[in-house]
Motif scaffolding. Sequence first.
Motif, PDB file in Angstrom:
ATOM      1  N   ARG A   1      46.670  42.238  46.447  1.00 48.32           N
ATOM      2  CA  ARG A   1      47.465  41.767  45.190  1.00 48.32           C
ATOM      3  C   ARG A   1      46.696  40.844  44.406  1.00 48.32           C
ATOM      4  NH1 ARG A   1      53.987  42.104  45.523  1.00 48.32           N
ATOM      5  NH2 ARG A   1      54.091  43.469  47.539  1.00 48.32           N
ATOM      6  N   LEU A   2      46.307  39.559  45.112  1.00 45.94           N
ATOM      7  CA  LEU A   2      45.465  38.561  44.549  1.00 45.94           C
ATOM      8  C   LEU A   2      44.260  39.124  44.190  1.00 45.94           C
ATOM      9  CD1 LEU A   2      46.215  35.472  47.226  1.00 45.94           C
ATOM     10  CD2 LEU A   2      47.091  36.000  45.230  1.00 45.94           C
ATOM     11  N   LEU A   3      43.651  39.957  45.100  1.00 49.46           N
ATOM     12  CA  LEU A   3      42.321  40.282  44.719  1.00 49.46           C
ATOM     13  C   LEU A   3      42.131  41.195  43.595  1.00 49.46           C
ATOM     14  CD1 LEU A   3      39.142  40.308  45.683  1.00 49.46           C
ATOM     15  CD2 LEU A   3      39.561  42.170  47.253  1.00 49.46           C
ATOM     16  N   HIS A   4      43.137  42.167  43.416  1.00 55.28           N
ATOM     17  CA  HIS A   4      43.042  43.283  42.535  1.00 55.28           C
ATOM     18  C   HIS A   4      42.596  42.961  41.181  1.00 55.28           C
ATOM     19  CE1 HIS A   4      44.215  46.962  40.265  1.00 55.28           C
ATOM     20  NE2 HIS A   4      44.956  46.261  39.492  1.00 55.28           N
ATOM     21  N   PRO A   5      42.908  41.903  40.060  1.00 57.34           N
ATOM     22  CA  PRO A   5      42.312  41.573  39.179  1.00 57.34           C
ATOM     23  C   PRO A   5      40.658  41.397  39.189  1.00 57.34           C
ATOM     24  CG  PRO A   5      44.188  40.159  39.264  1.00 57.34           C
ATOM     25  CD  PRO A   5      43.899  40.777  40.490  1.00 57.34           C
ATOM     26  N   PHE A   6      40.221  40.959  40.311  1.00 56.65           N
ATOM     27  CA  PHE A   6      38.813  41.002  40.567  1.00 56.65           C
ATOM     28  C   PHE A   6      38.184  42.282  40.789  1.00 56.65           C
ATOM     29  CE2 PHE A   6      40.630  36.925  41.409  1.00 56.65           C
ATOM     30  CZ  PHE A   6      39.924  35.857  40.862  1.00 56.65           C
ATOM     31  N   MET A   7      38.711  43.038  41.777  1.00 56.03           N
ATOM     32  CA  MET A   7      38.136  44.184  42.130  1.00 56.03           C
ATOM     33  C   MET A   7      39.282  45.307  41.977  1.00 56.03           C
ATOM     34  SD  MET A   7      35.943  42.858  45.325  1.00 56.03           S
ATOM     35  CE  MET A   7      34.658  43.818  45.581  1.00 56.03           C
ATOM     36  N   PRO A   8      39.355  45.886  41.081  1.00 54.11           N
ATOM     37  CA  PRO A   8      40.801  46.573  40.780  1.00 54.11           C
ATOM     38  C   PRO A   8      40.706  48.077  41.451  1.00 54.11           C
ATOM     39  CG  PRO A   8      39.179  46.690  38.802  1.00 54.11           C
ATOM     40  CD  PRO A   8      38.835  45.576  39.616  1.00 54.11           C
TER      41      PRO A   8
ATOM     42  N   LEU B   1      29.946  39.097  38.737  1.00 54.73           N
ATOM     43  CA  LEU B   1      30.031  38.075  37.604  1.00 54.73           C
ATOM     44  C   LEU B   1      30.989  37.326  37.250  1.00 54.73           C
ATOM     45  CD1 LEU B   1      29.367  41.250  35.061  1.00 54.73           C
ATOM     46  CD2 LEU B   1      27.892  39.404  35.570  1.00 54.73           C
ATOM     47  N   VAL B   2      32.411  37.439  37.869  1.00 56.72           N
ATOM     48  CA  VAL B   2      33.422  36.340  37.804  1.00 56.72           C
ATOM     49  C   VAL B   2      33.209  35.166  38.696  1.00 56.72           C
ATOM     50  CG1 VAL B   2      35.763  36.136  37.996  1.00 56.72           C
ATOM     51  CG2 VAL B   2      35.038  38.142  36.692  1.00 56.72           C
ATOM     52  N   THR B   3      32.740  35.310  39.988  1.00 48.77           N
ATOM     53  CA  THR B   3      32.665  34.518  41.022  1.00 48.77           C
ATOM     54  C   THR B   3      31.367  33.858  40.716  1.00 48.77           C
ATOM     55  OG1 THR B   3      31.778  36.078  42.630  1.00 48.77           O
ATOM     56  CG2 THR B   3      34.489  35.665  42.377  1.00 48.77           C
ATOM     57  N   GLY B   4      30.426  34.284  40.164  1.00 48.37           N
ATOM     58  CA  GLY B   4      29.038  33.468  39.990  1.00 48.37           C
ATOM     59  C   GLY B   4      29.205  32.663  38.839  1.00 48.37           C
ATOM     60  N   SER B   5      30.255  32.416  38.143  1.00 45.50           N
ATOM     61  CA  SER B   5      30.223  31.656  36.731  1.00 45.50           C
ATOM     62  C   SER B   5      31.186  30.893  37.053  1.00 45.50           C
ATOM     63  CB  SER B   5      30.517  32.733  35.703  1.00 45.50           C
ATOM     64  OG  SER B   5      31.603  33.359  35.484  1.00 45.50           O
TER      65      SER B   5
ATOM     66  N   GLY C   1      36.586  31.800  38.792  1.00 50.30           N
ATOM     67  CA  GLY C   1      35.496  31.960  39.695  1.00 50.30           C
ATOM     68  C   GLY C   1      35.751  31.383  41.204  1.00 50.30           C
ATOM     69  N   GLU C   2      36.427  30.151  41.170  1.00 52.32           N
ATOM     70  CA  GLU C   2      36.830  29.436  42.265  1.00 52.32           C
ATOM     71  C   GLU C   2      37.867  30.232  43.043  1.00 52.32           C
ATOM     72  OE1 GLU C   2      36.667  26.957  45.466  1.00 52.32           O
ATOM     73  OE2 GLU C   2      35.136  27.561  44.049  1.00 52.32           O
ATOM     74  N   ALA C   3      38.925  30.657  42.147  1.00 51.37           N
ATOM     75  CA  ALA C   3      39.734  31.489  42.672  1.00 51.37           C
ATOM     76  C   ALA C   3      39.445  32.714  43.687  1.00 51.37           C
ATOM     77  CB  ALA C   3      40.733  32.104  41.740  1.00 51.37           C
ATOM     78  N   GLY C   4      38.402  33.475  42.763  1.00 48.10           N
ATOM     79  CA  GLY C   4      38.023  34.732  43.541  1.00 48.10           C
ATOM     80  C   GLY C   4      37.274  34.320  44.844  1.00 48.10           C
ATOM     81  N   ARG C   5      36.292  33.329  44.757  1.00 50.06           N
ATOM     82  CA  ARG C   5      35.589  32.786  46.159  1.00 50.06           C
ATOM     83  C   ARG C   5      36.528  32.344  47.025  1.00 50.06           C
ATOM     84  NH1 ARG C   5      32.315  30.584  41.802  1.00 50.06           N
ATOM     85  NH2 ARG C   5      33.509  28.807  41.587  1.00 50.06           N
ATOM     86  N   GLN C   6      37.556  31.791  46.867  1.00 47.86           N
ATOM     87  CA  GLN C   6      38.663  31.358  47.948  1.00 47.86           C
ATOM     88  C   GLN C   6      39.190  32.703  48.614  1.00 47.86           C
ATOM     89  OE1 GLN C   6      41.280  28.144  47.548  1.00 47.86           O
ATOM     90  NE2 GLN C   6      39.761  26.728  46.387  1.00 47.86           N
TER      91      GLN C   6
END
Length: 909
Positions: free
Chosen positions: A712-719, A573-577, A653-658
């Motif tokens: 740590r970077l990924l945690h907010p996206f995939m906790p 949901l987050v990276t697709g938007s 979204g772009e942050a998660g994709r990177q």
Amino acid sequence: MSPKEMPKTYDPTATEQRIYEWWESRGYFRPRIDPAKKPWTITMPPPNVTGALHLGHAITAAIEDLMTRWHRMRGEPTLFLPGSDHAGIATQAVVERELAKQGLTRHDLGREKFIEKCWEWKHIYHRRITDQHRKLGVSCDWERERFTLDEGLSRAVRTAFVRLYERGLIYRGTYLVNWCPRCTSAISDLEVEHEEQATSLWYVRYPLLNGDWDGPRHEWGSGRWAEGATEFIQVATTRPETILGDTAVAVNPNDDRHAGLIGRQAVLPAIGRVIPVIGSLTVDTAFGTGAVKVTPAHDPTDYEIGLQHGLDAPIVMDEESRMNELAGPYRGQDRFECRRNLVADLEKEGLLVKIEPYTHAVGTCQRCHTIIEPRISTQWFVRIKPLAEPALQAVQDGRIRIVPERFVKIYTNWMENIRDWCISRQLWWGHRIPVWCCDDCGAQTTGVTDPTACGSCGSKNIHQDPDVLDTWFSSGLWPFSTLGWPDDTEDMRYFYPTTVRETGYDILFFWVAREIMLGLAMTGEVPYRVVYLHGLVRNAQGKKISKSMPDADKYDPLNVIDEYGADALRFTLVTGSTPGQDMKLSPERIASNRNFANKIWNAARFVLSNLGDEPLATDPWTLPLEPVDRWILSRHNRLIAEVNRLMEDYQFGEAGRQIYEFLWGEYCDWYIEATKPRLYAEAESHADATARLASKQAALSVLVHVLERTLRLLHPFMPFVTEEIWQNLPHEGEALIVAPWPEPGPRDEDAEREMGALMDAVRAIRNARAEYNVEAGKPIEAHIAAGAFYATFASQRDILVRLARLDPERLELAPSLARRPDKALALVFPGVEVYLPLAGMVDVDKERARLAKELERVTADIARSEKLLANEGFIRKAPEDVVEEEREKLAALRDRRARLEEQVRVLGA
């Protein structure tokens, strides 16, 4: 579990609830007030207690929790305050629907008992909504949870109403409003959804009075009602049933066809009322015949014409849109039954000229989808202009930032043209209008507490207004009522104004604008600094996902979580938007992100399986590093800097994709593979053993350092998966959820450039192998002129051989080549040339035959696709997404043909 006991695959069902309960029990969701630190605050858009959460709630929860976790890791006192909304019309509608199954209405129960039923419904679905948010991993402070009908929030509503009333900004008036016959309540303009519907346009003749005809001489329905009439004016209407409420016929004074009729009198069919023909510039000369019927009580435009010309406004329908006593022979009929019967009678009387198909936008109730009926009604209104002007100024002067910025123009246009807000609803469930009317003197009394006597004459004979407030009135107070306003609470002083309002762009005016207006009016401050608007969630074909879809179950958030896990859904949901843009959601994308969770799980298992008892360096830059180590560390620090920039700019979204691209590509597919020779190599001597051990420890230190900080970077996206992995890795601190957010460290531009060249070479060789169908495990011959990158290529020869699957005995590596090999595929890019002899890769004759056959097939597919797209019938009749899919397919086929032709050319050479 010990590190080496991590299961082979990540199991969300065995992990997520356990971790969530642990987080909550440790108090990680609850902020500590620290006057020395500026807090970060967000209030949850309160979901309606009408049922389960849907994907709109899921994307809201995912983005808001991402922001919350990010700010918490940055060390800010972070409050994510949850709650739910009583949803007046929606909740009352579903409860009434349940009662109807028992053959009951709310009137059978009475107001008090019916409200008890609503509370029972609330308790059931409130628990369900709370459980769903927990399953989504929402890290909000449940101890501060609020409900719009809570005692404290109800007092806030009363206080706000009284203050606006005393300022003269709330008044009671009789106007044309949007009326829902199903909800039997007024609704606001924003609660009306306009749907394109195929209906009809009925052309009807109204007889005109003249010297030859002074009115009907026979009964309506006799077939002779208009007998003797010699002149008529013809009108067109989409709602024949409203003819019964006409009080004029209007024409445009500039329309030569009808200008001479202004001032004449017509006789209204069925009713026999004599009505004038009037001139009005609002009449669209292109619509119908250019003459329109005027029904002031049942049409917004006609209402304005009626006010301008002093026309009567008879209401011909009751609250349920049944025809009343003013509808003459159609009294008691439903509006659509009346339509059918009236049209039949008009035809019988010779007054129906024709019926044409007609498509137009029909207003429906947002909650129950019933066609709304404009109706004159006495309601409570907020005089909105004095509230809208400061709310508009707050956005224009930058006190509030709207993301994305293009919505500023939309917000501005709406606020500049805003109309008074109808805030009363003819419901029982909600905040009762706090106004009491005196039975003796007629005066109105209001107050934060219930009055016992008339404030004007002192009489005890007073009664409270039966209506309730529009749900959005209480929701508009949400950013501060949830913090204790109107009391001077510690939460109100510390957490208000809140930081951000995150919601869908579709309720910018329903809710956000009202929060801003009421926030400024009640507190003197903006309710938040940023408004972040996300788009709607659609399926892979671009259709808005709804519960009525045949495959709706596969989009139910709980079903998705049960199949793929909360992390996969959140990340999708987050990276697709992107802000303000609708997103397409497909199960395949969710499955892909579940695979991503497994990818990093397996990467962690690989790292942990290689760890020994030797301590790892806290700062790997102090170790004797190889170019590939310096490359991944530099790329990692570049990633941190870029993610920080994107997060600050709300480009989540772009942050998660990177982060995804770095972990899957650079870390797992490149760096882990590059370290395997060092981790598994056998020492040939004591001195060699010492060097190899140092190299291995450096690789392990880098592997752990980069993985731990990227988690740590990924945690907010995939906790969930990140916390579970982090707990198994060497780390400092108790939990990833409160671990410090990483800051970028040093970079090595030379290592990035040099390793980038080597990776370009590997990618090119891999692509060539795929194009020519080289067996996966077959080592091939290669000749590489590495130029200025020779030293790096030479030092990383083992990596090059392993990753590109080259034959080390047939690998020629030099700054430049004495001669280029014959019949070789040339791969050339800046600074490096790679030559792959075709004879060493494939059976040339066999491959040439295969390519010819494939080229023939692709050419045939192109011809079929071109023929289909040249068919005008297909372009005109097929759904837009089907046509676009065919165009994309043709483009891909043409690209495939071009690549096949190039391969044939190379083989021929």
